[in-house]
Enzyme design. Structure first.
Site, PDB file in Angstrom:
ATOM      1  N   PHE A 248      -8.025   1.642  11.543  1.00 52.27           N
ATOM      2  CA  PHE A 248      -6.851   2.057  12.325  1.00 52.27           C
ATOM      3  C   PHE A 248      -7.231   1.908  13.812  1.00 52.27           C
ATOM      4  O   PHE A 248      -7.662   0.833  14.186  1.00 52.27           O
ATOM      5  CB  PHE A 248      -6.468   3.490  11.895  1.00 52.27           C
ATOM      6  CG  PHE A 248      -4.992   3.715  11.728  1.00 52.27           C
ATOM      7  CD1 PHE A 248      -4.198   2.894  10.940  1.00 52.27           C
ATOM      8  CD2 PHE A 248      -4.372   4.791  12.375  1.00 52.27           C
ATOM      9  CE1 PHE A 248      -2.832   3.127  10.800  1.00 52.27           C
ATOM     10  CE2 PHE A 248      -3.016   5.043  12.225  1.00 52.27           C
ATOM     11  CZ  PHE A 248      -2.244   4.204  11.440  1.00 52.27           C
TER      12      PHE A 248
ATOM     13  N   ALA B 110      -6.019   5.338   5.418  1.00 56.34           N
ATOM     14  CA  ALA B 110      -6.880   6.333   6.056  1.00 56.34           C
ATOM     15  C   ALA B 110      -8.060   6.698   5.158  1.00 56.34           C
ATOM     16  O   ALA B 110      -8.585   7.813   5.239  1.00 56.34           O
ATOM     17  CB  ALA B 110      -6.068   7.571   6.458  1.00 56.34           C
TER      18      ALA B 110
ATOM     19  N   ARG C 245      -5.553   7.449  17.086  1.00 61.64           N
ATOM     20  CA  ARG C 245      -6.862   7.421  16.435  1.00 61.64           C
ATOM     21  C   ARG C 245      -7.915   6.767  17.348  1.00 61.64           C
ATOM     22  O   ARG C 245      -9.079   7.170  17.345  1.00 61.64           O
ATOM     23  CB  ARG C 245      -6.795   6.727  15.070  1.00 61.64           C
ATOM     24  CG  ARG C 245      -8.066   6.853  14.258  1.00 61.64           C
ATOM     25  CD  ARG C 245      -7.884   6.417  12.806  1.00 61.64           C
ATOM     26  NE  ARG C 245      -7.402   7.497  11.962  1.00 61.64           N
ATOM     27  CZ  ARG C 245      -8.194   8.353  11.290  1.00 61.64           C
ATOM     28  NH1 ARG C 245      -9.500   8.233  11.347  1.00 61.64           N
ATOM     29  NH2 ARG C 245      -7.683   9.315  10.566  1.00 61.64           N
TER      30      ARG C 245
ATOM     31  N   GLN D 241       0.828  -1.202   0.000  1.00 65.07           N
ATOM     32  CA  GLN D 241       0.000   0.000   0.000  1.00 65.07           C
ATOM     33  C   GLN D 241       0.866   1.257   0.000  1.00 65.07           C
ATOM     34  O   GLN D 241       0.340   2.366  -0.035  1.00 65.07           O
ATOM     35  CB  GLN D 241      -0.903   0.018   1.243  1.00 65.07           C
ATOM     36  CG  GLN D 241      -1.969  -1.051   1.261  1.00 65.07           C
ATOM     37  CD  GLN D 241      -2.705  -1.116   2.593  1.00 65.07           C
ATOM     38  OE1 GLN D 241      -2.625  -2.124   3.282  1.00 65.07           O
ATOM     39  NE2 GLN D 241      -3.413  -0.069   2.964  1.00 65.07           N
TER      40      GLN D 241
ATOM     41  N   GLU E  77     -12.994   2.777   5.191  1.00 68.12           N
ATOM     42  CA  GLU E  77     -12.965   2.222   6.542  1.00 68.12           C
ATOM     43  C   GLU E  77     -14.253   2.410   7.354  1.00 68.12           C
ATOM     44  O   GLU E  77     -14.629   1.516   8.121  1.00 68.12           O
ATOM     45  CB  GLU E  77     -11.799   2.853   7.328  1.00 68.12           C
ATOM     46  CG  GLU E  77     -10.434   2.539   6.766  1.00 68.12           C
ATOM     47  CD  GLU E  77      -9.372   3.437   7.363  1.00 68.12           C
ATOM     48  OE1 GLU E  77      -9.312   4.617   6.971  1.00 68.12           O
ATOM     49  OE2 GLU E  77      -8.628   2.977   8.234  1.00 68.12           O
TER      50      GLU E  77
ATOM     51  N   ARG F 173      -7.899  -1.668   8.686  1.00 69.36           N
ATOM     52  CA  ARG F 173      -9.140  -0.946   8.388  1.00 69.36           C
ATOM     53  C   ARG F 173      -9.808  -0.358   9.640  1.00 69.36           C
ATOM     54  O   ARG F 173     -10.282  -1.090  10.505  1.00 69.36           O
ATOM     55  CB  ARG F 173     -10.097  -1.907   7.694  1.00 69.36           C
ATOM     56  CG  ARG F 173     -11.080  -1.244   6.752  1.00 69.36           C
ATOM     57  CD  ARG F 173     -11.785  -2.299   5.947  1.00 69.36           C
ATOM     58  NE  ARG F 173     -12.507  -1.735   4.818  1.00 69.36           N
ATOM     59  CZ  ARG F 173     -13.079  -2.469   3.858  1.00 69.36           C
ATOM     60  NH1 ARG F 173     -13.003  -3.777   3.911  1.00 69.36           N
ATOM     61  NH2 ARG F 173     -13.702  -1.902   2.871  1.00 69.36           N
TER      62      ARG F 173
ATOM     63  N   GLU G 204       0.580  -1.893   4.618  1.00 67.34           N
ATOM     64  CA  GLU G 204       0.947  -0.484   4.667  1.00 67.34           C
ATOM     65  C   GLU G 204       2.410  -0.336   5.058  1.00 67.34           C
ATOM     66  O   GLU G 204       3.174   0.335   4.394  1.00 67.34           O
ATOM     67  CB  GLU G 204       0.045   0.201   5.684  1.00 67.34           C
ATOM     68  CG  GLU G 204      -0.127   1.660   5.403  1.00 67.34           C
ATOM     69  CD  GLU G 204      -1.056   2.308   6.390  1.00 67.34           C
ATOM     70  OE1 GLU G 204      -2.131   1.755   6.652  1.00 67.34           O
ATOM     71  OE2 GLU G 204      -0.686   3.370   6.897  1.00 67.34           O
TER      72      GLU G 204
ATOM     73  N   PHE H   5      -5.982  -4.069   3.308  1.00 71.45           N
ATOM     74  CA  PHE H   5      -6.719  -3.835   4.560  1.00 71.45           C
ATOM     75  C   PHE H   5      -5.852  -3.223   5.661  1.00 71.45           C
ATOM     76  O   PHE H   5      -6.173  -3.349   6.841  1.00 71.45           O
ATOM     77  CB  PHE H   5      -7.385  -5.129   5.043  1.00 71.45           C
ATOM     78  CG  PHE H   5      -8.256  -5.784   4.006  1.00 71.45           C
ATOM     79  CD1 PHE H   5      -9.410  -5.147   3.566  1.00 71.45           C
ATOM     80  CD2 PHE H   5      -7.909  -7.008   3.438  1.00 71.45           C
ATOM     81  CE1 PHE H   5     -10.213  -5.723   2.581  1.00 71.45           C
ATOM     82  CE2 PHE H   5      -8.699  -7.586   2.449  1.00 71.45           C
ATOM     83  CZ  PHE H   5      -9.854  -6.951   2.019  1.00 71.45           C
TER      84      PHE H   5
HETATM   85  N1  MTE Z   1     -11.286  -2.804  -0.123  1.00 69.83           N
HETATM   86  C1  MTE Z   1     -10.751  -3.897  -0.694  1.00 69.83           C
HETATM   87  N2  MTE Z   1     -11.458  -4.566  -1.626  1.00 69.83           N
HETATM   88  N3  MTE Z   1      -9.501  -4.349  -0.342  1.00 69.83           N
HETATM   89  C2  MTE Z   1      -8.755  -3.710   0.618  1.00 69.83           C
HETATM   90  O1  MTE Z   1      -7.637  -4.128   0.924  1.00 69.83           O
HETATM   91  N4  MTE Z   1      -8.639  -1.818   2.225  1.00 69.83           N
HETATM   92  C3  MTE Z   1      -9.416  -0.888   3.041  1.00 69.83           C
HETATM   93  C4  MTE Z   1     -10.412  -0.113   2.181  1.00 69.83           C
HETATM   94  N5  MTE Z   1     -11.152  -1.002   1.340  1.00 69.83           N
HETATM   95  C5  MTE Z   1      -9.309  -2.552   1.246  1.00 69.83           C
HETATM   96  C6  MTE Z   1     -10.600  -2.118   0.810  1.00 69.83           C
HETATM   97  C7  MTE Z   1      -8.586   0.070   3.765  1.00 69.83           C
HETATM   98  S1  MTE Z   1      -7.854  -0.411   5.208  1.00 69.83           S
HETATM   99  C8  MTE Z   1      -8.419   1.362   3.339  1.00 69.83           C
HETATM  100  S2  MTE Z   1      -7.558   2.499   4.247  1.00 69.83           S
HETATM  101  C9  MTE Z   1      -9.003   1.822   2.063  1.00 69.83           C
HETATM  102  O2  MTE Z   1      -9.685   0.779   1.370  1.00 69.83           O
HETATM  103  C10 MTE Z   1      -7.882   2.368   1.189  1.00 69.83           C
HETATM  104  O3  MTE Z   1      -8.313   2.730  -0.064  1.00 69.83           O
HETATM  105  P1  MTE Z   1      -9.040   4.129  -0.378  1.00 69.83           P
HETATM  106  O4  MTE Z   1      -8.370   5.158   0.435  1.00 69.83           O
HETATM  107  O5  MTE Z   1      -8.826   4.280  -1.826  1.00 69.83           O
HETATM  108  O6  MTE Z   1     -10.474   3.940   0.006  1.00 69.83           O
HETATM  109  C1  QUE Z   2      -4.667   7.200   9.931  1.00 66.70           C
HETATM  110  C2  QUE Z   2      -3.874   6.376   9.223  1.00 66.70           C
HETATM  111  C3  QUE Z   2      -2.461   6.514   9.276  1.00 66.70           C
HETATM  112  C4  QUE Z   2      -1.903   7.501  10.072  1.00 66.70           C
HETATM  113  C5  QUE Z   2      -2.742   8.322  10.799  1.00 66.70           C
HETATM  114  C6  QUE Z   2      -4.110   8.175  10.727  1.00 66.70           C
HETATM  115  C7  QUE Z   2      -1.588   5.687   8.526  1.00 66.70           C
HETATM  116  C8  QUE Z   2      -0.192   5.931   8.611  1.00 66.70           C
HETATM  117  C9  QUE Z   2       0.304   6.940   9.440  1.00 66.70           C
HETATM  118  C10 QUE Z   2       1.689   7.289   9.563  1.00 66.70           C
HETATM  119  C11 QUE Z   2       2.118   8.091  10.606  1.00 66.70           C
HETATM  120  C12 QUE Z   2       3.429   8.497  10.728  1.00 66.70           C
HETATM  121  C13 QUE Z   2       4.366   8.117   9.793  1.00 66.70           C
HETATM  122  C14 QUE Z   2       3.965   7.309   8.729  1.00 66.70           C
HETATM  123  C15 QUE Z   2       2.643   6.901   8.633  1.00 66.70           C
HETATM  124  O1  QUE Z   2      -0.567   7.674  10.149  1.00 66.70           O
HETATM  125  O2  QUE Z   2      -2.059   4.785   7.830  1.00 66.70           O
HETATM  126  O3  QUE Z   2       4.862   6.943   7.814  1.00 66.70           O
HETATM  127  O4  QUE Z   2       5.666   8.513   9.883  1.00 66.70           O
HETATM  128  O5  QUE Z   2       0.622   5.159   7.870  1.00 66.70           O
HETATM  129  O6  QUE Z   2      -4.930   8.984  11.414  1.00 66.70           O
HETATM  130  O7  QUE Z   2      -4.411   5.413   8.456  1.00 66.70           O
HETATM  131 MO1  MOS Z   3      -6.241   1.375   5.892  1.00 72.38          MO
HETATM  132  S1  MOS Z   3      -6.019   0.562   7.769  1.00 72.38           S
HETATM  133  O1  MOS Z   3      -5.841   2.949   6.554  1.00 72.38           O
HETATM  134  O2  MOS Z   3      -4.812   0.807   5.199  1.00 72.38           O
END
Ligand code: MTE
Ligand code: QUE
Ligand code: MOS
Length: 793
Positions: free
Chosen positions: A346, A513, A312, A199, A741, A344, A234, A230
């Site tokens: 967070f 996010a 979060r 990701q 999410e 998903r 990341e 998901f």
């Molecule tokens: N949907 C599918 N089909 N597969 C995935 O891995 N990840 C989820 C969500 N929906 C996911 C998904 C998560 S954790 C996030 S943060 C968002 O997709 C990321 O994509 P977006 O920001 O484009 O919505």
């Molecule tokens: C939600 C998220 C993320 C977040 C904060 C949110 C996330 C993420 C990071 C993050 C923070 C500090 C870093 C970095 C990433 O923050 O996905 O590389 O230095 O990666 O509120 O989903």
């Molecule tokens: Mo989604 S947990 O912010 O990759």
């Protein structure tokens, strides 16, 4: 509230190749000459000193080429926030599944044999395997965080009713269908091109460079797609990309690192388990007076993203409800389990689980309908609409979402029939629960809220777009293509979003996010709007609009031989629609979009552009716990009705109604797909997904046969999803709201519905344990406990 009519929307751009099995994932890439298989050798102990690593037996196996250890890594420490984790364990191992050596072999079979033949000797050390053990040992990651409002002690002391308790929340495996995978190709002069299932391609680029002693300009990371992420891909995808890259770099041969499902589940981190200790004060209506909560999470052995996840969780401890006084304190425990990571939602789902359970308990103790207690506490204007961290809520829809769903799903009548059913004393118990979500959109780490995009328009009028967004099934590519096509007035099938690569887009944020579309579609819009404005000037010339209608800045423009287009010029007289550009006042003057692009090229008008976007105006002070960290909130409500078998604990989800505000969706079908997927994934976390570890920290439930994600039979028997019409979210791209999410948190309504059913048996003074997930075993144990204690009514 008006509901958006369901309508046909463009399908996912890879839907057809997915169902035919023609979409390419990492391990589908054909092997190239000389390609090696990379295998991981990992620790069987949660905590041990590495006494020695002997590769002799492994190297004696035919087709085994090399064994690498920490000594072969240039700079070994990495981490997305704190650089505290070795890429390859050096002197100690800190969790079961931590990599101590890598093997490289000509065949997969030889690689598998070699993994088992590397002799590693350990001196086992005592391990911390749970949150209470970590608290006792004062073993933490990062510093203690807090968010406070008012004098919580005084507020609770003055409240007519008080209670305290502990909420136990287990983790969750991401269970993406494609396990971690990467292939690295050595390129001229020591460069690396790594294809990863990640990701966060930019982080892969940085970590590969850093671990190999290269610079950013030496490494390109390419991400075509993931078979699900998901959150699990990341940060941790970088490890496997690094392992492939290390072998490719050392041996100057292509190298493939693809792990099995079982290894993936054993090695990689999951949703953080939480243990939350709280005290709450409330009045006789169930209105909250004060909440004092101490959140502990299990971060695992290294920091990964756990401190950000905790933040979060703290920011979502209010969920949809106004907390007049609050003290929310967060601490991340350092244990000897796999480093837990993004998943998903967070931290959001953990904070929300707590407050929803508390409200459910309060309602039971006051013999009130939980919906009335929730509605009593929901945020409302004018003086109950500022969060505990000080962000005012604009366009607040929660009160209406509660009322609207209550009537749409016939809550009161169904409450009566549930009560009636339970009074009959049959073999089943029913439960009903209506909960909400208010999910803050934006990375709370401010610098991540930016995106860039490259848009190439070709001479035939088709368009290629590249951004930092990664496609994991959520449909981000389809949405970006639609937004770009809309601006140019062409079909979305004339726009293709290309493979993500750090070569085309630099310093990208993780696709996380829920902000993938928000950030990247907006950056693409920035670029394509400039292209359209240049094309409109070309069209004005080609269509020979009368001289007197010319904007002064374009005076002198002719169709031949060359057009000089001033920067920033814009022409409202040219309409782009249905694959053509035409004169607003004389629609007989028109030119096909492709022909216009050809004219522009011949006139040496720039047909491509680069866009940038950053979310304006967000801020949050991590030290004071105050600020406005979120651009906006995605909101919704859910009502779940469930049935449990009193004698087996078996759970059936009978009916679910969801009502969500997603602004003005770009793609209704994709959004509803995200709502369904997220809800069911949330429901799985709350019910059947059970991570079981042995007393040595080894995950026992590491395959589909022992870890139960929801199947099609577990999805709600009757599942109704409605999106409300909302045209007030103008600041975000095309008036949409992020969807990825937020609906996962609505899955918690199944958990609270199970507790609602169990409460039907419990006397008013009895509080049920708040444990997540409620597996059927746990439901049965709870029923047995109520029966044994003679409490069951
Ligand atoms: N949907 C599918 N089909 N597969 C995935 O891995 N990840 C989820 C969500 N929906 C996911 C998904 C998560 S954790 C996030 S943060 C968002 O997709 C990321 O994509 P977006 O920001 O484009 O919505
Ligand atoms: C939600 C998220 C993320 C977040 C904060 C949110 C996330 C993420 C990071 C993050 C923070 C500090 C870093 C970095 C990433 O923050 O996905 O590389 O230095 O990666 O509120 O989903
Ligand atoms: Mo989604 S947990 O912010 O990759």
């Amino acid at each position: 509230m008006k509901i958006i009519e369901a309508h046909k929307s463009p399908s996912h751009d890879a839907a057809h190749t997915h169902v035919q099995g023609l979409s390419e994932f990492i391990d589908d890439r054909p092997a190239v000459a000389g390609e090696l298989h990379v295998g991981v050798v990992y620790s069987p102990h949660p905590h041990a000193r590495i006494v020695g690593i002997d590769p002799t037996d492994a190297l004696a196996i035919a087709d085994v080429v090399a064994v690498f250890t920490a000594r072969d890594v240039h700079h070994n420490l990495w981490g997305p926030i704190f650089q505290d984790q070795p890429l390859v364990a050096d002197t100690v191992v800190s969790f079961v599944g931590e990599v101590v050596a890598l093997v490289a072999a000509e065949t997969r079979e030889a690689m598998e044999q070699a993994r088992r033949a590397v002799r590693v000797s350990y001196e086992v050390l005592p391990a911390i395997l749970s949150i209470p053990e970590a608290i006792a040992a004062q073993s933490f990651l990062g510093y203690e965080r807090f968010i406070r409002r008012g004098d919580v002690d005084a507020a609770i002391a003055a409240a007519p009713h008080k209670r305290d308790g502990v909420v136990y929340i287990q983790g969750q495996d991401h269970f993406y269908l494609e396990s971690h995978a990467a292939i690295a190709y050595p390129r001229d002069g020591g460069q690396i091109e790594v294809h990863a299932s990640s990701q966060h391609p930019t982080e892969v680029q940085h970590i590969v460079a850093h671990g190999l002693g290269l610079r950013a300009l030496d490494v390109v990371c390419v991400v075509k797609r993931m078979g699900g992420g998901f959150g699990g891909k990341e940060s941790q995808a970088a490890l496997f990309a690094f392992y492939a890259s290390l072998v490719a770099h050392k041996l100057n041969r292509p190298a493939r690192c693809v792990i099995t499902k079982d290894d993936d589940m054993i090695m990689t981190g999951k949703r953080n388990p939480f243990e939350i200790h709280y005290r709450v004060g409330f009045d006789s209506d169930g209105a909250l007076c004060g909440l004092d909560a101490r959140l502990f999470s299990d971060g695992g052995a290294f920091a990964d993203l756990s401190t950000s996840i905790m933040e979060r969780a703290m920011l979502h401890s209010d969920n949809a409800y106004f907390l007049p006084a609050a003290s929310i304190v967060g601490k991340v425990c350092k244990t000897h389990v796999h480093p837990h990571t993004a998943f998903r939602g967070f931290g959001g789902p953990k904070g929300v689980a707590m407050i929803e359970a508390i409200l459910e308990d309060i309602a039971h103790s006051l013999e009130k309908d939980p919906l009335d207690v929730r509605k009593r506490n929901v945020y409302s204007a004018p003086d109950r609409n500022v969060t505990h961290y000080g962000q005012p809520l604009e366009n607040l829809l929660l009160p209406e979402l509660f009322d609207s769903l209550e009537s749409r799903c016939d809550y009161r009548a169904r409450r009566a029939s549930v009560r009636e059913h339970n009074a009959k004393g049959t073999s089943t118990l029913r439960g009903l629960s209506l909960t909400a979500v208010k999910f803050g959109i934006s990375f709370t780490t401010r610098f991540l809220n930016q995106g860039n995009a490259l848009v190439n328009v070709h001479q035939d009028g088709t368009v290629q777009v590249s951004t930092g967004a990664t496609e994991m099934g959520q449909g981000v590519n389809t949405r970006i293509a639609q937004v770009v096509a809309e601006v140019l007035g062409i079909a979305h099938t004339d726009v293709r979003v290309m493979t993500t690569s750090t070569e085309k887009n630099h310093n990208t944020s993780p696709t996380a996010a829920s902000s993938g579309t928000d950030l990247n579609a907006k950056a693409a819009l920035d670029a394509v709007t400039r292209i359209r404005d240049r094309l409109s000037l070309v069209a004005r010339g080609v269509l020979a609009l009368p001289e007197d209608r010319r904007p002064s800045r374009t005076a002198g423009l002719g169709t031949q031989p060359e057009l000089a287009v001033p920067e920033g010029a814009r022409d409202e007289d040219i309409i782009f629609a249905d694959g053509e550009a035409y004169d607003r006042l004389d629609s007989s003057k028109r030119i096909a979009f492709g022909a216009l692009c050809r004219e522009a090229y011949l006139s040496r008008v720039q047909l491509g552009d680069y866009g940038f976007f950053k979310i304006p105006g967000i801020h949050f002070d991590k030290l004071t716990g105050q600020g406005s960290p979120f651009f906006y909130f995605t909101q919704g409500t859910a009502c779940s009705e469930i049935e449990i078998d009193r004698y087996t604990g078996e759970l059936k989800v009978l009916r679910v109604d969801l009502l969500m505000d997603l602004g003005r969706p770009i793609n209704h079908g994709l959004d509803v797909g995200q709502v369904i997927g997220a809800f069911v994934q949330g429901m799985g976390w709350c019910t059947s997904e059970n991570l079981v570890y042995d007393d040595k920290g080894l995950l026992l439930s590491h395959s589909p046969s022992t870890y139960k994600i929801p199947s099609v039979q577990d999805t709600p028997r009757d599942f109704r999803i409605e999106l409300i019409e909302n045209h007030d979210n103008l600041q975000n791209v095309r008036g949409t709201k992020a969807v990825g999410e937020p609906p996962l948190l609505l899955g918690l309504s199944v958990w609270t519905a199970v507790r609602d059913a169990l409460y039907a048996l419990a006397p008013v003074e009895h509080t049920l344990p708040a444990t997540l997930p409620m597996t059927l075993e746990r439901i049965l144990l709870t029923l047995d406990a109520l029966r044994l204690q003679g409490l069951a009514r």
